[in-house]
Write a protein that holds these residues in place. Structure first.
Motif, PDB file in Angstrom:
ATOM      1  N   LEU A 547      30.610 -18.175 -48.004  1.00 33.04           N
ATOM      2  CA  LEU A 547      31.496 -19.993 -48.814  1.00 33.04           C
ATOM      3  C   LEU A 547      32.871 -20.611 -49.360  1.00 33.04           C
ATOM      4  CD1 LEU A 547      29.040 -19.437 -49.800  1.00 33.04           C
ATOM      5  CD2 LEU A 547      28.798 -20.294 -51.673  1.00 33.04           C
ATOM      6  N   LYS A 548      33.515 -18.629 -48.913  1.00 32.95           N
ATOM      7  CA  LYS A 548      35.432 -18.666 -49.277  1.00 32.95           C
ATOM      8  C   LYS A 548      36.034 -19.328 -48.094  1.00 32.95           C
ATOM      9  CE  LYS A 548      39.157 -16.254 -52.007  1.00 32.95           C
ATOM     10  NZ  LYS A 548      38.770 -15.016 -52.598  1.00 32.95           N
ATOM     11  N   ILE A 549      36.415 -20.107 -47.935  1.00 34.58           N
ATOM     12  CA  ILE A 549      37.482 -20.974 -47.069  1.00 34.58           C
ATOM     13  C   ILE A 549      39.001 -20.217 -46.930  1.00 34.58           C
ATOM     14  CG2 ILE A 549      37.820 -23.416 -45.907  1.00 34.58           C
ATOM     15  CD1 ILE A 549      35.826 -24.762 -47.575  1.00 34.58           C
ATOM     16  N   GLY A 550      39.227 -19.719 -45.944  1.00 37.59           N
ATOM     17  CA  GLY A 550      40.189 -19.693 -45.729  1.00 37.59           C
ATOM     18  C   GLY A 550      41.749 -20.224 -45.079  1.00 37.59           C
ATOM     19  N   ALA A 557      32.736 -15.921 -41.911  1.00 33.41           N
ATOM     20  CA  ALA A 557      30.996 -15.405 -41.381  1.00 33.41           C
ATOM     21  C   ALA A 557      31.264 -16.974 -39.456  1.00 33.41           C
ATOM     22  CB  ALA A 557      30.007 -16.572 -41.820  1.00 33.41           C
ATOM     23  N   MET A 558      32.079 -18.082 -39.826  1.00 30.17           N
ATOM     24  CA  MET A 558      32.472 -18.191 -38.903  1.00 30.17           C
ATOM     25  C   MET A 558      33.579 -18.043 -38.198  1.00 30.17           C
ATOM     26  SD  MET A 558      33.269 -22.877 -41.679  1.00 30.17           S
ATOM     27  CE  MET A 558      33.676 -23.119 -39.463  1.00 30.17           C
ATOM     28  N   ARG A 559      34.173 -17.637 -38.431  1.00 28.42           N
ATOM     29  CA  ARG A 559      35.286 -16.884 -37.593  1.00 28.42           C
ATOM     30  C   ARG A 559      34.535 -15.156 -36.655  1.00 28.42           C
ATOM     31  NH1 ARG A 559      38.852 -15.859 -42.791  1.00 28.42           N
ATOM     32  NH2 ARG A 559      39.556 -17.188 -42.872  1.00 28.42           N
ATOM     33  N   ILE A 560      33.536 -14.802 -37.160  1.00 34.28           N
ATOM     34  CA  ILE A 560      32.207 -14.262 -36.426  1.00 34.28           C
ATOM     35  C   ILE A 560      31.447 -14.449 -36.204  1.00 34.28           C
ATOM     36  CG2 ILE A 560      31.205 -13.078 -38.181  1.00 34.28           C
ATOM     37  CD1 ILE A 560      32.187  -9.851 -37.487  1.00 34.28           C
ATOM     38  N   GLY A 561      30.510 -15.582 -36.080  1.00 32.98           N
ATOM     39  CA  GLY A 561      29.608 -16.370 -35.352  1.00 32.98           C
ATOM     40  C   GLY A 561      28.410 -16.330 -35.871  1.00 32.98           C
ATOM     41  N   ALA A 563      28.191 -18.692 -38.628  1.00 29.92           N
ATOM     42  CA  ALA A 563      27.827 -19.438 -39.015  1.00 29.92           C
ATOM     43  C   ALA A 563      28.808 -20.751 -38.275  1.00 29.92           C
ATOM     44  CB  ALA A 563      28.277 -19.648 -40.673  1.00 29.92           C
ATOM     45  N   ALA A 564      27.999 -21.925 -38.228  1.00 32.13           N
ATOM     46  CA  ALA A 564      29.029 -22.781 -38.132  1.00 32.13           C
ATOM     47  C   ALA A 564      29.769 -23.642 -39.100  1.00 32.13           C
ATOM     48  CB  ALA A 564      28.014 -23.855 -37.119  1.00 32.13           C
ATOM     49  N   ALA A 565      29.329 -24.007 -40.213  1.00 28.67           N
ATOM     50  CA  ALA A 565      30.018 -24.702 -40.637  1.00 28.67           C
ATOM     51  C   ALA A 565      30.400 -23.297 -42.168  1.00 28.67           C
ATOM     52  CB  ALA A 565      29.689 -26.303 -41.160  1.00 28.67           C
ATOM     53  N   PRO A 566      31.422 -24.628 -43.357  1.00 25.92           N
ATOM     54  CA  PRO A 566      31.394 -23.506 -44.326  1.00 25.92           C
ATOM     55  C   PRO A 566      30.299 -24.238 -45.067  1.00 25.92           C
ATOM     56  CG  PRO A 566      33.318 -23.905 -43.695  1.00 25.92           C
ATOM     57  CD  PRO A 566      32.422 -25.327 -42.520  1.00 25.92           C
ATOM     58  N   LEU A 567      29.487 -23.544 -45.619  1.00 26.26           N
ATOM     59  CA  LEU A 567      28.049 -23.216 -46.305  1.00 26.26           C
ATOM     60  C   LEU A 567      29.311 -23.804 -47.935  1.00 26.26           C
ATOM     61  CD1 LEU A 567      26.823 -21.509 -44.390  1.00 26.26           C
ATOM     62  CD2 LEU A 567      25.189 -21.376 -46.128  1.00 26.26           C
TER      63      LEU A 567
END
Length: 580
Positions: A547-550, A557-561, A563-567
């Motif tokens: 959930l926490k956006i950088g 989770a998006m960077r590591i693959g 998740a496709a989008a922020p939850l």
């Protein structure tokens, strides 16, 4: 007489369990590296061994020595390591899945979601949910929505509690905002915890596939958490470590495992230990070796007093006393009132075995580790096969803590001046700066001592006066590559998570010692039950990963693959593993 017989039947070294043997040579350059010692029958009077090990000492001071290279280690229980591994991975394996309800059935280890052919669909239950039966024993189960039970009331407020919990709100504040009671908030935190565990497990079962053929730079460290005293007559604190690992590149937190088991009461543990004769055995030979017993606590107090005397007299600490120094118990500490505390060494061993399962298909792994007691052993025992191949390297990292911001900025300025001195001009390009830094570190490396400590003159604001050391390996990389590995060895990823944990969760905010309290640390926001630390740590890890956006607009989770989008918070709270 019975005690004497139980001592006589103790094996030479702990036998391997599930192919786990943590008592062996830890030197990768030795041909005896990770070779299992022989374990003869303890009932045989003459017990000759044909391995390359010798055992010295007795009781708690017993150590295993390699005859070829001379390396040695204290003895640890393989059974306790296996049980601790199963404890920390239980939620990962079983969360959000349905297993056979018969405890003695074979399908207790096979879920309906992964092995549907082992179950038979049997229509619908009165609630409308799918009913299935086990083909092995015939037991019936219902695929119920784990988010909804008849006993829950006002659960629509859970979403607000989740948001407030990870944004510094304390328990009574959440109760006032939601117009509920503290007891209801505790129940809400339990529900949020179960949702976060189910959601994280569902996503992280895909991690081995996402990490295939990737290069990882993983930081591993331990963080200490304090439990408040609940009785004014006994103001000793309970301090429990949590072993945490974070990928430095993506900032994804792989796990935060607290050395605590809330499912086992201390009274039941002490009774079980007395019944099986653990009180008459050294810790490594016990049935419940991973847990702190009262006799362990008393033994630790005695050793703490001895270390204090040695320090006063400037006497060096022997090898046999160093194993307890990583988790010291003093007269100001006590074991938790509820639940059972686990020895940090066994949590470390289990944590690295968990990482080995996740990283089995990774192309290359670089570990940056703090100098915790037993961390090198845990790393070597879990990644021995990859260390031999040369596609896994470990580094110990240390830097100066407690410096003020002005001092840190001064050091950063010196690092910038050093870079200007090397280049002859002001460098702005990131890759060019790193190339110059690596070339300078290469000149500091010694051909004769590749495992020396290397001081990094390019200080960071969070890592001032950093030094790194390569853990001994049998396949040494080139000096150029080694200089780059030293440059990127850092605990910044895990330290950032620790800082976010303290800042986001008022529950785990660091206590402040005051003169009025005679130096004792206490805060009204801290928990009184260690089980709550387990819950809020996992809740925050889920929030931090998904959930926490950088600053780049992405979550770890998006960077590591995975998740496709922020939850959003709703995505976690309304997640149902039974709906595909």
């Amino acid at each position: 007489m019975q005690v004497k017989n139980s001592v006589e039947k103790i094996p030479r070294v702990p036998p391997a369990i599930s192919n786990i043997q943590v008592n062996c040579c830890l030197n990768p350059k030795c041909r005896n590296f990770q070779q299992h010692p022989s374990v003869p029958d303890p009932n045989i009077k003459r017990r000759n061994t044909d391995d390359q090990y010798r055992v010295s000492g007795s009781g708690e001071a017993k150590r295993l020595y390699c005859k070829l290279c001379g390396s040695n280690c204290s003895l640890k229980s393989n059974l306790a390591t296996d049980r601790e591994y199963r404890r920390i991975t239980k939620d990962f394996e079983r969360a959000g899945r349905v297993f056979c309800s018969n405890e003695v059935c074979e399908n207790q280890q096979h879920s309906f979601q992964v092995h549907p052919y082992r179950y038979q669909r049997r229509g619908k239950a009165p609630s409308g949910n799918q009913r299935v039966s086990c083909k092995q024993c015939g037991a019936s189960m219902v695929l119920s929505d784990h988010r909804r039970t008849s006993s829950r009331k006002q659960t629509y407020k859970d979403l607000s509690v989740f948001r407030m919990l990870v944004n510094q709100a304390h328990l009574r504040g959440m109760a006032r905002v939601t117009n509920t009671s503290p007891q209801w908030i505790y129940q809400a935190i339990d529900r949020i915890y179960r949702q976060c565990v189910a959601f994280s497990a569902h996503r992280e079962r895909k991690l081995p596939k996402a990490l295939k053929d990737r290069k990882l730079n993983v930081a591993v460290d331990q963080q200490l958490f304090t439990i408040n005293w609940s009785n004014r007559k006994d103001r000793r604190l309970t301090v429990i470590p949590a072993t945490t690992s974070v990928d430095n590149r993506t900032r994804f937190a792989f796990g935060a495992h607290l050395s605590f088991d809330g499912s086992l009461l201390r009274e039941d543990l002490e009774d079980a230990a007395a019944a099986c004769g653990d009180n008459a055995k050294p810790s490594w030979a016990r049935e419940h070796a991973q847990y702190w017993l009262e006799m362990d606590y008393q033994y630790s107090l005695q050793k703490a007093l001895e270390r204090k005397v040695r320090k006063r007299n400037k006497v060096p600490v022997p090898e046999s006393a160093k194993s307890l120094a990583s988790e010291p118990m003093t007269k100001d500490h006590k074991l938790p009132d509820h639940g059972s505390q686990v020895h940090a060494a066994y949590t470390l061993l289990a944590h690295f075995r968990y990482l080995a399962e996740l990283f089995q298909d990774a192309k290359f792994i670089q570990f940056s580790m703090d100098r915790e007691g037993g961390i090198t052993r845990a790393y070597m025992s879990a990644f021995a096969d990859r260390v031999i191949k040369g596609d896994c390297l470990g580094f110990l990292v240390k830097y100066k803590k407690g410096l003020g911001n002005d001092h840190r900025r001064t050091l950063v300025g010196k690092g910038v001046s050093k870079l200007y001195e090397l280049a002859g001009y002001e460098v702005h390009d990131y890759m060019e700066a790193n190339t110059l830094k690596a070339q300078h570190l290469e000149t500091l490396l010694s051909d004769d001592y590749p495992d020396q400590w290397v001081d990094n003159p390019f200080h960071g604001i969070t890592t001032p006066l950093q030094s790194t050391q390569l853990i001994t390996t049998n396949k040494l990389p080139s000096k150029r590559r080694l200089s780059w590995l030293h440059l990127f060895s850092s605990l910044h990823g895990v330290d950032s998570l620790f800082n976010a944990t303290r800042r986001s969760l008022s529950y785990l905010e660091r206590a402040i010692s005051k003169e009025s309290n005679e130096g004792r640390a206490w805060t009204g926001k801290a928990p009184y039950d260690a089980s709550m630390i387990t819950r809020v740590l996992e809740i925050h890890r889920c929030y931090y990963n998904y959930l926490k956006i950088g600053n780049d607009g992405k979550t770890p989770a998006m960077r590591i693959g995975v998740a496709a989008a922020p939850l959003k918070f709703e995505g976690v709270m309304y997640f149902n593993s039974f709906i595909k």
